[in-house]
Design a protein around this motif. Structure first.
Motif, PDB file in Angstrom:
ATOM      1  N   LEU A 162      88.414  87.285 -13.344  1.00  0.00           N
ATOM      2  CA  LEU A 162      89.415  87.871 -14.228  1.00  0.00           C
ATOM      3  C   LEU A 162      88.763  88.713 -15.322  1.00  0.00           C
ATOM      4  N   SER A 163      89.191  89.953 -15.447  1.00  0.00           N
ATOM      5  CA  SER A 163      88.746  90.889 -16.496  1.00  0.00           C
ATOM      6  C   SER A 163      87.240  91.127 -16.482  1.00  0.00           C
ATOM      7  N   ALA A 164      86.593  90.941 -15.350  1.00  0.00           N
ATOM      8  CA  ALA A 164      85.125  91.046 -15.291  1.00  0.00           C
ATOM      9  C   ALA A 164      84.617  92.414 -15.723  1.00  0.00           C
ATOM     10  N   ALA A 165      85.345  93.465 -15.372  1.00  0.00           N
ATOM     11  CA  ALA A 165      84.874  94.816 -15.681  1.00  0.00           C
ATOM     12  C   ALA A 165      85.110  95.211 -17.136  1.00  0.00           C
ATOM     13  N   ASP A 166      85.827  94.378 -17.892  1.00  0.00           N
ATOM     14  CA  ASP A 166      86.220  94.752 -19.249  1.00  0.00           C
ATOM     15  C   ASP A 166      85.575  93.896 -20.340  1.00  0.00           C
ATOM     16  N   VAL A 167      84.963  92.778 -19.985  1.00  0.00           N
ATOM     17  CA  VAL A 167      84.442  91.859 -20.996  1.00  0.00           C
ATOM     18  C   VAL A 167      82.975  92.146 -21.298  1.00  0.00           C
ATOM     19  N   ASP A 168      82.524  91.563 -22.396  1.00  0.00           N
ATOM     20  CA  ASP A 168      81.132  91.748 -22.819  1.00  0.00           C
ATOM     21  C   ASP A 168      80.165  90.828 -22.094  1.00  0.00           C
ATOM     22  N   MET A 169      80.653  89.630 -21.713  1.00  0.00           N
ATOM     23  CA  MET A 169      79.757  88.613 -21.171  1.00  0.00           C
ATOM     24  C   MET A 169      80.482  87.794 -20.105  1.00  0.00           C
ATOM     25  N   VAL A 170      79.728  87.357 -19.114  1.00  0.00           N
ATOM     26  CA  VAL A 170      80.285  86.546 -18.032  1.00  0.00           C
ATOM     27  C   VAL A 170      79.502  85.243 -17.936  1.00  0.00           C
ATOM     28  N   VAL A 223      82.889  84.911 -30.575  1.00  0.00           N
ATOM     29  CA  VAL A 223      84.221  84.919 -29.968  1.00  0.00           C
ATOM     30  C   VAL A 223      85.288  84.726 -31.033  1.00  0.00           C
ATOM     31  N   ALA A 224      85.084  83.758 -31.918  1.00  0.00           N
ATOM     32  CA  ALA A 224      86.065  83.465 -32.965  1.00  0.00           C
ATOM     33  C   ALA A 224      86.277  84.663 -33.884  1.00  0.00           C
ATOM     34  N   ALA A 225      85.223  85.432 -34.107  1.00  0.00           N
ATOM     35  CA  ALA A 225      85.315  86.604 -34.978  1.00  0.00           C
ATOM     36  C   ALA A 225      85.896  87.817 -34.265  1.00  0.00           C
ATOM     37  N   GLY A 226      86.186  87.686 -32.983  1.00  0.00           N
ATOM     38  CA  GLY A 226      86.704  88.814 -32.225  1.00  0.00           C
ATOM     39  C   GLY A 226      85.644  89.833 -31.866  1.00  0.00           C
ATOM     40  N   GLU A 227      84.377  89.437 -31.947  1.00  0.00           N
ATOM     41  CA  GLU A 227      83.279  90.363 -31.696  1.00  0.00           C
ATOM     42  C   GLU A 227      82.752  90.279 -30.272  1.00  0.00           C
ATOM     43  N   LEU A 228      83.207  89.294 -29.514  1.00  0.00           N
ATOM     44  CA  LEU A 228      82.686  89.074 -28.164  1.00  0.00           C
ATOM     45  C   LEU A 228      83.815  88.628 -27.253  1.00  0.00           C
ATOM     46  N   THR A 229      83.890  89.233 -26.078  1.00  0.00           N
ATOM     47  CA  THR A 229      84.851  88.813 -25.059  1.00  0.00           C
ATOM     48  C   THR A 229      84.088  88.315 -23.845  1.00  0.00           C
ATOM     49  N   GLY A 230      84.717  87.484 -23.072  1.00  0.00           N
ATOM     50  CA  GLY A 230      84.026  86.936 -21.911  1.00  0.00           C
ATOM     51  C   GLY A 230      84.977  86.405 -20.866  1.00  0.00           C
ATOM     52  N   THR A 231      84.410  86.031 -19.738  1.00  0.00           N
ATOM     53  CA  THR A 231      85.188  85.448 -18.652  1.00  0.00           C
ATOM     54  C   THR A 231      84.302  84.472 -17.888  1.00  0.00           C
ATOM     55  N   LEU A 232      84.878  83.846 -16.881  1.00  0.00           N
ATOM     56  CA  LEU A 232      84.169  82.841 -16.086  1.00  0.00           C
ATOM     57  C   LEU A 232      84.173  83.265 -14.625  1.00  0.00           C
ATOM     58  N   ALA A 233      82.992  83.294 -14.012  1.00  0.00           N
ATOM     59  CA  ALA A 233      82.851  83.610 -12.590  1.00  0.00           C
ATOM     60  C   ALA A 233      82.608  82.308 -11.842  1.00  0.00           C
ATOM     61  N   TRP A 234      83.638  81.818 -11.162  1.00  0.00           N
ATOM     62  CA  TRP A 234      83.499  80.516 -10.498  1.00  0.00           C
ATOM     63  C   TRP A 234      84.128  80.479  -9.119  1.00  0.00           C
ATOM     64  N   ALA A 235      84.821  81.545  -8.712  1.00  0.00           N
ATOM     65  CA  ALA A 235      85.420  81.586  -7.380  1.00  0.00           C
ATOM     66  C   ALA A 235      84.486  82.299  -6.415  1.00  0.00           C
ATOM     67  N   GLU A 236      84.466  81.831  -5.177  1.00  0.00           N
ATOM     68  CA  GLU A 236      83.733  82.501  -4.114  1.00  0.00           C
ATOM     69  C   GLU A 236      84.603  82.516  -2.871  1.00  0.00           C
ATOM     70  N   ARG A 237      84.547  83.645  -2.165  1.00  0.00           N
ATOM     71  CA  ARG A 237      85.414  83.835  -0.992  1.00  0.00           C
ATOM     72  C   ARG A 237      86.876  83.588  -1.371  1.00  0.00           C
ATOM     73  N   ASP A 238      87.212  83.950  -2.618  1.00  0.00           N
ATOM     74  CA  ASP A 238      88.574  83.789  -3.147  1.00  0.00           C
ATOM     75  C   ASP A 238      89.047  82.348  -3.129  1.00  0.00           C
ATOM     76  N   ARG A 239      88.137  81.426  -3.230  1.00  0.00           N
ATOM     77  CA  ARG A 239      88.458  80.000  -3.342  1.00  0.00           C
ATOM     78  C   ARG A 239      87.935  79.500  -4.683  1.00  0.00           C
ATOM     79  N   TRP A 240      88.836  78.918  -5.475  1.00  0.00           N
ATOM     80  CA  TRP A 240      88.456  78.424  -6.796  1.00  0.00           C
ATOM     81  C   TRP A 240      87.993  76.977  -6.670  1.00  0.00           C
ATOM     82  N   ASN A 241      86.794  76.828  -6.090  1.00  0.00           N
ATOM     83  CA  ASN A 241      86.196  75.503  -5.912  1.00  0.00           C
ATOM     84  C   ASN A 241      84.698  75.659  -6.117  1.00  0.00           C
ATOM     85  N   HIS A 242      84.272  75.497  -7.370  1.00  0.00           N
ATOM     86  CA  HIS A 242      82.870  75.734  -7.693  1.00  0.00           C
ATOM     87  C   HIS A 242      81.929  74.747  -7.009  1.00  0.00           C
ATOM     88  N   HIS A 243      82.445  73.590  -6.592  1.00  0.00           N
ATOM     89  CA  HIS A 243      81.585  72.625  -5.907  1.00  0.00           C
ATOM     90  C   HIS A 243      81.161  73.116  -4.527  1.00  0.00           C
TER      91      HIS A 243
END
Length: 382
Positions: free
Chosen positions: A156-164, A112-132
């Protein structure tokens, strides 16, 4: 706690703004909206300035800066309505990998620091940002691998990043103890892009249909000590960064509207000279400054690992939501008919502010969550 930016921080903000003014003018944003261009050149220039490395420790090839510097970057990206995967990578993915650790964390952060990898976080469900309250499941397979199932939404950006980084829980568990975090290559996921208000903040739903994650891609297995706390901390960073990105868009709306009011004439007078409009500009300015101050207070609590970081994150997102509601409405109205036109650049920022308000939870959700933390509401509802 020093609430003033240092000279170095001010210089960093100014440099980021200067680069974005040259590399991401409204014409670039317009190309993304119209489908005639993308963020490839902009991303390359961001990498040349080592922006993905801001929040990565020096041990992993990063610049080792605090979350305040990352927040400055997020605000300026919002102010420019900048497209690309940097916001998701720097404020969603990197904090999650850093906080969760795991065998793969070091190599991932270095990339990531080298700009060689992009990523995002998948943590919302049913459009609610409450992973618990998430329902995505993780079942152990042979050799330490895990099989994921379920659906995460509005990534966010799920279709464009290298890793989730996917948050899921062990089957038949509830609460934080069953949470785990898994790294999955983007091309191994079933991703459905969403129609969105703002294409510079693209969203997608991820369908986990027996996705197998090998042991060396498990950031934190379900049952790992403090994994829920690690995800909480990463989510706080993502929330505050999104709040300040929204405030950045609002500040630019205010600036453009004020400039317009100084030249637009009505009844042989510039409209900015009318007393009633001066009051509205004062209200807009105060809303932006308030949301900005609350946002950077939250950023400081995260940078200093203050016990108030969770409450401050909720306050920052709520304040940003209040700010965009006032500034977007007044900014559009004070531009008059021209504010509704496609040719005017104002709508890029209006949409950025509105979309940013909803991502990572809106103002109402964060007020409810804050009330629950203070013992004033229902934690299940939050």
């Amino acid at each position: 706690m020093d609430l003033e930016l240092s000279d170095d921080q001010q210089e960093l903000r100014d440099n980021i703004r200067r680069v974005l003014e040259g590399a991401c003018p409204p014409a670039t944003v317009r190309q993304v909206y119209e489908g005639t261009g993308d963020a490839t050149a902009l991303t390359a220039q961001m990498n040349e300035h080592y922006w993905p490395a801001l929040g990565v420790a020096e041990d992993h090839g990063g610049l080792g800066m605090s979350f305040v510097e990352v927040a400055l970057l997020a605000e300026e990206l919002g102010r420019a309505a900048a497209p690309g995967t940097l916001l998701a990578t720097a404020t969603h993915f990197t904090p999650t990998v850093r906080e969760c650790g795991g065998a793969a964390a070091g190599a991932v952060l270095t990339a990531v620091a080298a700009g060689e990898l992009t990523g995002t976080l998948a943590w919302a469900e049913r459009d609610r940002w409450n992973h618990h309250a998430g329902r995505s499941t993780a079942a152990p397979d042979a050799d330490g691998a895990w099989s994921l199932g379920g659906t995460t939404t509005a990534v966010l950006s799920a279709a464009d990043v290298d890793m989730v980084a996917v948050v899921a829980r062990a089957a038949d568990t509830t609460g934080g103890d069953g949470l785990g975090v898994f790294l999955v290559d983007g091309d191994a996921l079933e991703i459905t892009p969403r129609p969105v208000l703002d294409p510079t903040l693209p969203l997608a739903d991820i369908h986990l249909r027996d996705v197998v994650v090998p042991a060396d891609r498990v950031l934190a297995a379900p049952g790992t000590e403090s994994v829920a706390s690690a995800v909480d901390r990463a989510a706080q960073e993502a929330t505050v960064a999104m709040a300040l990105a929204t405030v950045g868009a609002c500040r630019r709306i205010f600036e453009l509207t004020l400039d317009y009011a100084k030249v637009r004439e009505q009844y042989d007078r510039v409209i900015g000279s009318f007393q009633a409009l001066k009051h509205r500009f004062a209200d807009m300015f105060l809303a932006v400054e308030r949301a900005n101050a609350v946002g950077y207070f939250a950023a400081l609590t995260i940078a200093e690992d203050d016990d108030r970081r969770a409450e401050s994150a909720h306050l920052a997102k709520a304040a940003a939501g209040d700010c965009q509601r006032l500034v977007a409405e007044d900014g559009l109205q004070l531009h008059g008919g021209i504010g509704y036109t496609w040719e005017n650049d104002l709508h890029f920022l209006l949409k950025r502010a509105k979309a940013g308000d909803l991502l990572c939870g809106g103002a109402a959700q964060h007020r409810t969550a804050l009330a629950a933390r203070l013992g004033l509401g229902d934690a299940e509802v939050a």
